[in-house]
Design a protein around this motif. Structure first.
Motif, PDB file in Angstrom:
ATOM      1  N   SER A   1      48.461  18.675  52.092  1.00 49.49           N
ATOM      2  CA  SER A   1      47.439  19.434  52.715  1.00 49.49           C
ATOM      3  C   SER A   1      47.235  18.658  54.206  1.00 49.49           C
ATOM      4  O   SER A   1      47.039  19.618  55.239  1.00 49.49           O
ATOM      5  N   TYR A   2      47.264  17.314  54.142  1.00 46.86           N
ATOM      6  CA  TYR A   2      46.908  16.791  55.625  1.00 46.86           C
ATOM      7  C   TYR A   2      48.132  16.999  56.612  1.00 46.86           C
ATOM      8  O   TYR A   2      48.100  17.309  57.701  1.00 46.86           O
TER       9      TYR A   2
ATOM     10  N   TYR B   1      50.900  24.924  51.446  1.00 47.36           N
ATOM     11  CA  TYR B   1      50.416  23.512  51.282  1.00 47.36           C
ATOM     12  C   TYR B   1      49.062  23.344  51.767  1.00 47.36           C
ATOM     13  O   TYR B   1      48.462  22.300  51.823  1.00 47.36           O
ATOM     14  N   GLU B   2      48.313  24.466  52.494  1.00 50.45           N
ATOM     15  CA  GLU B   2      47.110  24.177  53.109  1.00 50.45           C
ATOM     16  C   GLU B   2      45.864  23.275  52.138  1.00 50.45           C
ATOM     17  O   GLU B   2      45.204  22.716  52.481  1.00 50.45           O
ATOM     18  N   LYS B   3      46.104  23.713  50.979  1.00 46.93           N
ATOM     19  CA  LYS B   3      45.228  23.152  50.069  1.00 46.93           C
ATOM     20  C   LYS B   3      45.681  22.242  48.867  1.00 46.93           C
ATOM     21  O   LYS B   3      45.217  21.752  47.753  1.00 46.93           O
TER      22      LYS B   3
ATOM     23  N   PHE C   1      40.597  12.656  54.019  1.00 49.45           N
ATOM     24  CA  PHE C   1      41.909  13.569  54.300  1.00 49.45           C
ATOM     25  C   PHE C   1      42.705  12.991  54.982  1.00 49.45           C
ATOM     26  O   PHE C   1      44.047  13.000  54.598  1.00 49.45           O
TER      27      PHE C   1
ATOM     28  N   ASN D   1      42.063  23.492  55.524  1.00 47.31           N
ATOM     29  CA  ASN D   1      42.631  22.441  54.799  1.00 47.31           C
ATOM     30  C   ASN D   1      41.558  21.357  54.345  1.00 47.31           C
ATOM     31  O   ASN D   1      41.702  20.837  53.411  1.00 47.31           O
TER      32      ASN D   1
ATOM     33  N   ASN E   1      50.279  19.199  56.519  1.00 52.96           N
ATOM     34  CA  ASN E   1      50.264  20.496  56.982  1.00 52.96           C
ATOM     35  C   ASN E   1      49.616  20.848  58.218  1.00 52.96           C
ATOM     36  O   ASN E   1      49.893  21.622  58.992  1.00 52.96           O
ATOM     37  N   THR E   2      48.532  19.910  58.390  1.00 57.22           N
ATOM     38  CA  THR E   2      47.921  20.124  59.772  1.00 57.22           C
ATOM     39  C   THR E   2      48.558  19.654  60.845  1.00 57.22           C
ATOM     40  O   THR E   2      48.079  19.707  62.068  1.00 57.22           O
ATOM     41  N   ILE E   3      49.722  18.491  60.654  1.00 61.72           N
ATOM     42  CA  ILE E   3      50.299  18.135  61.892  1.00 61.72           C
ATOM     43  C   ILE E   3      51.863  18.296  61.847  1.00 61.72           C
ATOM     44  O   ILE E   3      52.311  18.102  63.006  1.00 61.72           O
TER      45      ILE E   3
ATOM     46  N   LYS F   1      53.447  20.046  65.069  1.00 57.07           N
ATOM     47  CA  LYS F   1      52.599  20.174  66.132  1.00 57.07           C
ATOM     48  C   LYS F   1      52.397  18.716  66.825  1.00 57.07           C
ATOM     49  O   LYS F   1      51.951  18.350  67.815  1.00 57.07           O
ATOM     50  N   GLU F   2      52.439  17.690  65.861  1.00 57.98           N
ATOM     51  CA  GLU F   2      52.349  16.223  66.602  1.00 57.98           C
ATOM     52  C   GLU F   2      53.700  15.546  66.168  1.00 57.98           C
ATOM     53  O   GLU F   2      54.356  15.623  65.170  1.00 57.98           O
TER      54      GLU F   2
ATOM     55  N   SER G   1      42.123  22.529  61.564  1.00 55.86           N
ATOM     56  CA  SER G   1      42.264  22.025  59.858  1.00 55.86           C
ATOM     57  C   SER G   1      41.133  22.351  59.223  1.00 55.86           C
ATOM     58  O   SER G   1      41.060  22.016  57.775  1.00 55.86           O
TER      59      SER G   1
END
Lengths: 399, 246
Positions: free
Chosen positions: B174-175, B151-153, A87, A77, B177-179, B182-183, A74
């Motif tokens: 952005s957040y 959407y990363e940022k 975040f 991001n 996008n990290t999950i 994956k989760e 991450s």
């Protein structure tokens, strides 16, 4: 970063041989004190696996354990965020252990200037700068500094041990040097199973810290195993000496926070507490929940004993018609509202809710267990309590 | 719902007619077997594929049986949209005004808006929850595939106007996008948002109808949904049939 203090509470312990103790972890960013011994809430990429925060049971200790591996990806991001907590909309304090207790660490992943993290998507190298940058972006409440620790039992040469110590110390120094990230460190102690190397390393660290005017806040016992599923069955008695010897050299620091990453099966939790460990990885919960295992061990003497022993796998045909809750008389949301039959059905139809209900129950059970541990330590009934738990997990009782 | 004989809307020929009559016979058997009519509503399902004549026959027969509500079926497959809307409107033309019309298997936000204008009252679809599990969040302009690098940022919430717990908690694109993908917990979060989006959309439709500005609402919605793209012919045609000129 928030300021933290940890203090142990003297208890009237009738067992001379046990180093079990109560403690209080006070963190300036939250109103409540965290009582120890405690299990942390395992979180990956900011979420508890399979369940949203509003369904995490109330008895769960809200100290989040977020392994670095899930945060490394991450990094892009995170660039403009204030902190990881901001975040990911987290309000609870965060501890970042270096490795993920759920994932096995393969040998040979480290170098002079980097160590490897092992994630679901494979190996991720972290050099010193990247590690520091990650910690600065994340701003955890407390974190474990980078280390080597690649010292498999019975396969490590003297030279490897020396390298391990050298690198680990270098990595630690880098964290200590950087003011922005030098508070609230959990220091990993390496040296494998070798008494001499562990002693050497501890001595080096104790000599190092005063030059940075830092006090040790906490210690994590590392280099003992390779993480992952096999640690569920670790023989703690065989490595007792490592912890006892280290602690004997740290008499002048009575309020240290001791921890060790592991998949903490309940009987090993008892053994760990007897050795003086206070903070426990919560990774055991997602580990067993993922395999559809339901915790049923008796953690309170008023609980009825079950026919299923310490735990059972609900993904078994006999439960397709199970009219009772996952665990009879359990007060968790899953047990109050659903039957074994329904949870079995959810698993067969591959519905996410199955995993959610299993996780909710297991979290409730495990943290209820830790509440009872603290209660028995306070009430001076530790001896009987530890026996009650250990008996349930004795080999003669296991199927 | 009655037990019906469903055929794919992309096929034509005698099989479609056979299914229509069979569904009707099964409807009568269902009604005869229904032992709790005062506690449960048994809805018949209008069939007939994309054949005007068959549809008309189906709906005319069905309304002879006095049921608490009526469903329109066989129209949530991959059929051509310009045929789809005509079959919907044909059904609603005959179905009684004082009973609910349930359009089965619909659908996408634009379909819900259009078919509400064509006289449907109830809908169901796997789309919002399924697309959530794949990492897509619903907004008025379509879907945000939060797995994408763009959407990363992106530090905005999914939808400023949304009142769901996910948007209100401030979870950013952005957040997420990290999950996403994956989760499993990401599936939960997006499902919550998407279901809330659908519910709020229907609430906005109802409010626009009550306040007698439904045509304006539709025009605005269509404009946002298609933005710079051409508006599909079926939308223009279907809205024209209910006196809404785009």
């Amino acid at each position: 970063m928030a300021s933290i203090s940890f203090k142990t509470i003297p208890i009237n312990n009738s067992t001379v041989t046990s180093a079990a103790r109560l403690g209080e972890l006070a963190i300036s960013s939250i109103p409540k004190i965290i009582e120890t011994p405690a299990a942390m809430l395992y979180v990956r990429s900011g979420v508890v696996p399979d369940v949203t925060y509003d369904f995490v049971p109330d008895n769960v200790t809200r100290l989040l354990e977020i392994p670095l591996g899930s945060l490394v990806e991450s990094m892009n991001n995170l660039e403009n965020a204030e902190s990881y907590a901001n975040f990911a909309r987290l309000v609870d304090p965060i501890y970042c252990p270096f490795h993920d207790s759920l994932v096995e660490v393969r040998p040979g992943g480290n170098g002079n200037l980097f160590s490897s993290l092992w994630t679901k998507s494979g190996r991720k190298e972290l050099n010193i700068d990247r590690f520091k940058k990650l910690i600065q972006l994340v701003q955890p409440t407390m974190y474990e500094t980078m280390f080597d620790g690649d010292t498999p039992f019975d396969k490590t040469t003297d030279k490897r041990f020396t390298k391990d110590r050298e690198r680990s110390r270098r990595f630690l120094e880098h964290s200590l040097e950087n003011q922005a990230i030098s508070s609230n460190l959990i220091i990993p102690l390496v040296g494998g199973h070798d008494k001499r190397h562990r002693q050497l390393y501890l001595t080096e660290i104790l000599r190092l810290l005063p030059t940075y005017e830092k006090n040790i806040f906490g210690i994590s016992f590392e280099g003992i195993h390779a993480y992952g599923p096999s640690t569920e069955h670790i023989n703690l008695d065989a490595i007792k000496f490592i912890i006892e010897e280290t602690k004997s050299k740290l008499d002048e620091h009575p309020n240290l926070l001791y921890t060790m990453p592991l998949l903490w099966r309940p009987d090993n939790v008892i053994r760990g507490i007897d050795l003086g460990l206070v903070l426990f990885s919560g990774a055991y919960i997602p580990y067993i929940s993922d395999r559809f295992v339901i915790l049923t061990f008796q953690y309170n003497k008023d609980m009825p004993s079950t026919s299923t022993g310490t735990d059972y796998n609900i993904n078994v045909k006999e439960y397709f018609n199970g009219k009772q809750a996952l665990l009879t008389n359990c007060e968790c949301y899953a047990c109050k509202n659903y039957t074994q039959s329904y949870v079995y059905h959810l698993i067969q139809t591959k519905e996410l809710l199955g995993r959610t209900l299993i996780t909710i129950h297991n979290l409730y059970h495990y943290h209820g267990f830790f509440q009872e541990i603290r209660k028995n330590l306070r009430n001076n009934t530790w001896n009987e309590y530890r026996t009650m738990i250990l008996e349930q997990y004795a080999p003669s009782q296991q199927k | 719902m009655q037990l019906d004989d469903v055929v794919s809307s992309t096929i034509s020929g005698p099989r479609v007619e056979e299914a229509m009559w069979r569904s009707l016979r099964w409807l009568d058997r269902c009604i005869a077997a229904h032992s709790r009519p005062s506690e449960q509503s048994l809805f018949p399902i209008v069939q007939g594929g994309l054949d005007e004549k068959l549809r008309e026959q189906s709906v005319k027969e069905i309304i002879k049986r006095d049921c608490p509500g009526y469903a329109i079926g066989g129209l949530s497959g991959g059929e051509d949209k310009d045929h789809f809307w005509r079959m919907v409107t044909l059904s609603t033309e005959y179905l009684p005004n004082n009973k609910p019309r349930y359009l089965m298997g619909v659908g996408f936000a634009i379909d819900l808006v259009i078919c509400s204008a064509l006289g449907c009252d109830m809908f169901d679809c796997v789309f919002p929850t399924r697309t959530a599990r794949f990492g897509c969040a619903l907004v008025d302009s379509g879907q945000l595939n939060l797995n994408k690098q763009i959407y990363e940022k992106d530090h905005r919430v999914i939808d400023e106007k949304c009142i769901c717990p996910v948007c209100k908690s401030g979870y950013t694109r952005s957040y997420l996008n990290t999950i996403v993908t994956k989760e499993t917990t990401a599936c939960h979060l997006l499902t919550i948002h998407n279901v809330a989006y659908q519910m709020r959309l229907m609430s906005r439709i109802r409010q626009a109808i009550i306040e007698e500005r439904f045509p304006e609402f539709i025009k605005e919605f269509v404009a946002i949904y298609f933005q710079d793209k051409d508006i599909p012919v079926w939308i223009t045609n279907s809205l024209k049939s209910v006196n809404i000129e785009l």
